[in-house]
Write an enzyme that holds these catalytic residues in place. Structure first.
Site, PDB file in Angstrom:
ATOM      1  N   ASN A   1      30.583 -16.338  -0.805  1.00 57.81           N
ATOM      2  CA  ASN A   1      30.749 -15.998  -2.218  1.00 57.81           C
ATOM      3  C   ASN A   1      29.491 -15.246  -2.645  1.00 57.81           C
ATOM      4  OD1 ASN A   1      30.993 -15.942  -4.993  1.00 57.81           O
ATOM      5  ND2 ASN A   1      30.756 -18.163  -5.265  1.00 57.81           N
TER       6      ASN A   1
ATOM      7  N   LYS B   1      28.922 -13.924  -5.478  1.00 63.27           N
ATOM      8  CA  LYS B   1      28.617 -14.100  -6.906  1.00 63.27           C
ATOM      9  C   LYS B   1      28.306 -12.743  -7.544  1.00 63.27           C
ATOM     10  CE  LYS B   1      27.233 -18.789  -5.883  1.00 63.27           C
ATOM     11  NZ  LYS B   1      26.469 -19.987  -6.252  1.00 63.27           N
TER      12      LYS B   1
ATOM     13  N   HIS C   1      35.469 -21.952  -9.827  1.00 62.41           N
ATOM     14  CA  HIS C   1      34.096 -22.197  -9.364  1.00 62.41           C
ATOM     15  C   HIS C   1      33.295 -22.883 -10.475  1.00 62.41           C
ATOM     16  CE1 HIS C   1      29.991 -21.491  -8.077  1.00 62.41           C
ATOM     17  NE2 HIS C   1      30.469 -21.356  -6.861  1.00 62.41           N
TER      18      HIS C   1
ATOM     19  N   GLU D   1      30.449 -22.457 -11.605  1.00 65.82           N
ATOM     20  CA  GLU D   1      29.727 -21.559 -12.519  1.00 65.82           C
ATOM     21  C   GLU D   1      30.674 -21.022 -13.589  1.00 65.82           C
ATOM     22  OE1 GLU D   1      27.996 -19.122  -9.455  1.00 65.82           O
ATOM     23  OE2 GLU D   1      26.716 -20.801  -8.877  1.00 65.82           O
TER      24      GLU D   1
ATOM     25  N   GLU E   1      32.662 -28.627  -3.935  1.00 70.65           N
ATOM     26  CA  GLU E   1      31.288 -28.175  -4.144  1.00 70.65           C
ATOM     27  C   GLU E   1      30.616 -29.075  -5.183  1.00 70.65           C
ATOM     28  OE1 GLU E   1      30.866 -23.782  -3.006  1.00 70.65           O
ATOM     29  OE2 GLU E   1      31.685 -23.798  -5.022  1.00 70.65           O
TER      30      GLU E   1
ATOM     31  N   GLY F   1      23.151 -23.945  -5.003  1.00 64.20           N
ATOM     32  CA  GLY F   1      21.984 -23.127  -5.284  1.00 64.20           C
ATOM     33  C   GLY F   1      20.701 -23.915  -5.478  1.00 64.20           C
TER      34      GLY F   1
ATOM     35  N   SER G   1      24.622 -25.157  -0.890  1.00 70.99           N
ATOM     36  CA  SER G   1      23.432 -24.987  -0.041  1.00 70.99           C
ATOM     37  C   SER G   1      23.735 -25.089   1.458  1.00 70.99           C
ATOM     38  CB  SER G   1      22.336 -25.983  -0.447  1.00 70.99           C
ATOM     39  OG  SER G   1      21.965 -25.785  -1.805  1.00 70.99           O
TER      40      SER G   1
HETATM   41  P1  PGA Z   1      25.116 -21.965  -2.552  1.00 74.03           P
HETATM   42  O1  PGA Z   1      26.444 -21.667  -3.426  1.00 74.03           O
HETATM   43  O2  PGA Z   1      25.530 -21.876  -1.111  1.00 74.03           O
HETATM   44  O3  PGA Z   1      24.155 -20.882  -2.948  1.00 74.03           O
HETATM   45  O4  PGA Z   1      24.651 -23.323  -2.926  1.00 74.03           O
HETATM   46  C1  PGA Z   1      27.663 -22.189  -3.056  1.00 74.03           C
HETATM   47  C2  PGA Z   1      28.723 -21.717  -4.016  1.00 74.03           C
HETATM   48  O5  PGA Z   1      28.432 -21.629  -5.222  1.00 74.03           O
HETATM   49  O6  PGA Z   1      29.871 -21.414  -3.628  1.00 74.03           O
END
Ligand code: PGA
Length: 251
Positions: free
Chosen positions: A11, A13, A97, A99, A169, A175, A215
């Site tokens: 992803n 983003k 997601h 976010e 997740e 992140g 992560s």
């Molecule tokens: P990350 O993000 O691997 O940077 O923690 C995962 C995601 O948001 O899908």
């Protein structure tokens, strides 16, 4: 034992201009050339979808969008519809997601509408669920996930869910550099599969892929993938670099 084929998804983003996206995907295509044991999917920003999809034509990389509207067209300034996404050469779409839920008022009800739209346009929905740190500390992880899954899939017929991918997740691991322990991931994946079994039966529950996200990096992917109910990963930060992501793909 099930025959679930691993899926490693990236992803991107809101990172990468069109030229940066093409540059990264071209490198990745070379690095994962010949990998046949796992499915690979990259979700670039909307603006780069067409060029990325064109660059990977004929390769083992599939392309996904990061969101879609539940409308097919209309006066909805700034929105992107299923048919538009399909027209770029995309096959997947990330939905719900954290976010989007956190910063853009995404709700379980709107997630449900988006999943319905994805299915209508034969896009594979990568349906994201996960608890916040406060919810985990309050011992609400399972009840939060129950609500997200039940409301997100509300009213959708079993036969329409065959391609569904779920991504677990934990919000506190996205992140942050914090990964759920493999045991924490396995516990939740097993729980989710059990709930899917109760709702839709064992064949369905055993066939559905549940990805872990938060992560994920080259150093922790193998251990996560050794868990019986972890069927792949949704990778954010570590998917931005072709070499790093290829190491995850080749765990
Ligand atoms: P990350 O993000 O691997 O940077 O923690 C995962 C995601 O948001 O899908």
């Amino acid at each position: 034992m099930s025959e679930r084929r691993p899926l490693i998804a990236g992803n991107w983003k809101m990172y990468k201009t069109c030229s940066e996206a093409v540059d990264t995907i071209a490198k990745l295509k070379e690095l994962v050339n010949g990998v046949s044991a796992v499915d690979i999917m990259i979700a670039p920003p909307f603006t780069a979808l067409s060029q990325v999809a064109e660059t990977v034509t004929g390769s083992n990389i599939q392309v996904g969008a990061q969101n879609l509207s539940w409308h097919d067209e209309g006066a909805f300034t700034g929105e992107i519809s299923g048919p538009m996404i399909v027209s770029t050469g995309c096959s997947h779409v990330i939905i719900g997601h954290s976010e989007r839920r956190q910063y853009f008022n995404e709700t379980d009800a709107s997630v449900n509408q988006r999943i319905v739209a994805a299915i209508r346009h034969k896009l594979v929905p990568v349906f994201c669920v996960g608890e916040t740190e406060a919810e985990r500390e309050a011992d609400a992880t399972f009840s939060v996930l129950d609500k997200q899954v039940t409301d997100g899939l509300q009213g959708i017929a079993l036969e329409d869910l065959a391609d569904l991918v779920i991504a677990y997740e934990p919000v506190w691991a996205i992140g942050t550099g914090l990964t759920a322990t493999t045991e924490q991931a396995q516990e939740v994946h097993q729980y989710l599969r059990g709930q899917l079994e109760k709702a839709y039966g064992s064949d369905f529950a055993q066939s559905i892929r549940i990805l872990y996200g938060g992560s994920v990096k080259p150093a922790n992917i193998a251990e996560l993938m050794s868990m019986p109910d972890v069927d792949g990963a949704l990778v954010g930060g570590a998917s931005l670099d072709a070499k790093t992501f290829s190491q995850i793909v080749k765990f």
